[in-house]
Enzyme design. Structure first.
Site, PDB file in Angstrom:
ATOM      1  N   ASP A 161       0.812  -1.219   0.000  1.00 44.77           N
ATOM      2  CA  ASP A 161       0.000   0.000   0.000  1.00 44.77           C
ATOM      3  C   ASP A 161       0.848   1.273   0.000  1.00 44.77           C
ATOM      4  O   ASP A 161       0.312   2.373  -0.032  1.00 44.77           O
ATOM      5  CB  ASP A 161      -0.934  -0.002   1.222  1.00 44.77           C
ATOM      6  CG  ASP A 161      -1.980   1.104   1.175  1.00 44.77           C
ATOM      7  OD1 ASP A 161      -2.523   1.364   0.085  1.00 44.77           O
ATOM      8  OD2 ASP A 161      -2.244   1.712   2.225  1.00 44.77           O
ATOM      9  N   SER A 201      -6.929   5.291  -0.019  1.00 43.87           N
ATOM     10  CA  SER A 201      -7.243   4.002  -0.640  1.00 43.87           C
ATOM     11  C   SER A 201      -8.721   3.686  -0.479  1.00 43.87           C
ATOM     12  O   SER A 201      -9.317   3.956   0.575  1.00 43.87           O
ATOM     13  CB  SER A 201      -6.415   2.894   0.009  1.00 43.87           C
ATOM     14  OG  SER A 201      -5.033   3.148  -0.128  1.00 43.87           O
ATOM     15  N   GLN A 219      -5.381  -1.960  -6.867  1.00 47.40           N
ATOM     16  CA  GLN A 219      -5.921  -1.029  -5.879  1.00 47.40           C
ATOM     17  C   GLN A 219      -6.551   0.172  -6.576  1.00 47.40           C
ATOM     18  O   GLN A 219      -6.039   0.643  -7.585  1.00 47.40           O
ATOM     19  CB  GLN A 219      -4.821  -0.536  -4.936  1.00 47.40           C
ATOM     20  CG  GLN A 219      -5.298   0.414  -3.846  1.00 47.40           C
ATOM     21  CD  GLN A 219      -4.150   0.950  -3.007  1.00 47.40           C
ATOM     22  OE1 GLN A 219      -3.364   1.767  -3.453  1.00 47.40           O
ATOM     23  NE2 GLN A 219      -4.049   0.464  -1.780  1.00 47.40           N
TER      24      GLN A 219
END
Length: 295
Positions: free
Chosen positions: A210, A235, A285
């Site tokens: 991430d 996110s 993502q």
């Protein structure tokens, strides 16, 4: 400032959740660069919670997750595991992370016992050897004049001290105002050896995944990111598929690209390879990426 070894120990402690009931775990947070819990942390902790309820002979092969609310780094996070299915080959778990009585994160993960089957993979792209690239401590100060806050450099170095993460090309904040191909590569490994537990290596890769995935979105538009102050974002969801065994304490190439950005959102997709060329992980993502309004 703590040493890299100390930072890795702190991160390992962060992932060692406290079990408070059969399927309920509690975790804490480390200091945050922004006033919310780092998404990679809550995803990794949720996967730890799921994995603690799965037989040891089954390895994580995928996870799908949604970030629902900004986490409070000053409060504990409670992870509640739902044992969805225990089949002959696959085990499925659902995890809800709760803070202040509200869900902040949701994860579904699947685990599989070892099997043999068809085998192929995409070729590993070319990249310079990680040892030839500058460390974060060497690279970040070179771009200090681009950050909106001069203290960001030290905070970034400290926040990432547990991981040796090296950019192949200049990061987004190094080429502000210069749009380029929406692709980014970094090498990473932990700053120290890890135990042999496969779940630990999968959770550590989840944590790191991430950190840079949406960089490729920024590169396409010459934006530098939150540290520069030319975008705000967070996110939205995160998915990973674990294809082959790997070690997070050995070099992994994170090859990232962005196929699309629209509607205030940007999509990043990536493949993670071992240094000897095995495709270990696929990651996708989507995040909110907005340009701040002037005035």
């Amino acid at each position: 400032m703590s040493t890299a070894h100390d930072s890795l120990l702190d991160l390992l402690q962060l992932l060692d959740l406290e079990q408070i009931e059969r399927d309920i775990f509690r975790g804490t947070s480390r200091s945050a660069l922004v006033p919310r819990v780092f998404g990679g942390q809550v995803a990794a902790q949720a996967l730890v919670a799921a994995g603690r309820t799965v037989p040891a002979d089954r390895s994580a092969h995928s996870l799908h997750s949604y970030f629902l609310r900004a986490g409070d780094p000053g409060a504990p996070i409670v992870y509640s595991v739902d044992r969805i299915r225990d089949g002959r080959s696959f085990t499925t778990r659902r995890v809800v992370a709760v803070q202040h009585g509200q869900p902040v994160f949701h994860l579904s993960a699947s685990f599989q016992s070892d099997e043999e089957g068809l085998e192929h993979q995409a070729d590993m792209p070319s990249a310079p050897a990680p040892e030839t690239l500058p460390t974060a401590a060497e690279m970040l100060p070179r771009h200090a004049d681009r950050f909106s806050d001069p203290g960001v450099v030290d905070r970034l170095i400290e926040a990432r001290a547990a991981v040796d993460l090296r950019y192949v090309d200049a990061p987004p904040f190094g080429t502000v105002g210069e749009p380029r191909e929406p692709r980014s590569q970094v090498w990473f490994r932990t700053n120290g050896k890890l135990a042999d537990d496969p779940l630990l290596h999968v959770c550590m890769a989840t944590y790191v995944s991430d950190m840079t995935l949406l960089d490729s979105v920024l590169l396409a538009h010459g934006r530098g990111g939150w540290a520069v102050g030319d975008v705000v974002g967070a996110s939205l969801d995160h998915a990973m598929w674990f294809h082959r065994p790997f070690r997070a304490d050995e070099w992994l190439l994170y090859d990232q690209e962005s196929p699309s950005a629209s509607g205030g959102r940007g999509l990043g997709q990536a493949r993670i390879y071992t240094q000897d060329g095995r495709l270990a992980i696929t990651v996708i993502q989507e995040g909110v990426i907005r340009v701040p309004r002037k005035g």
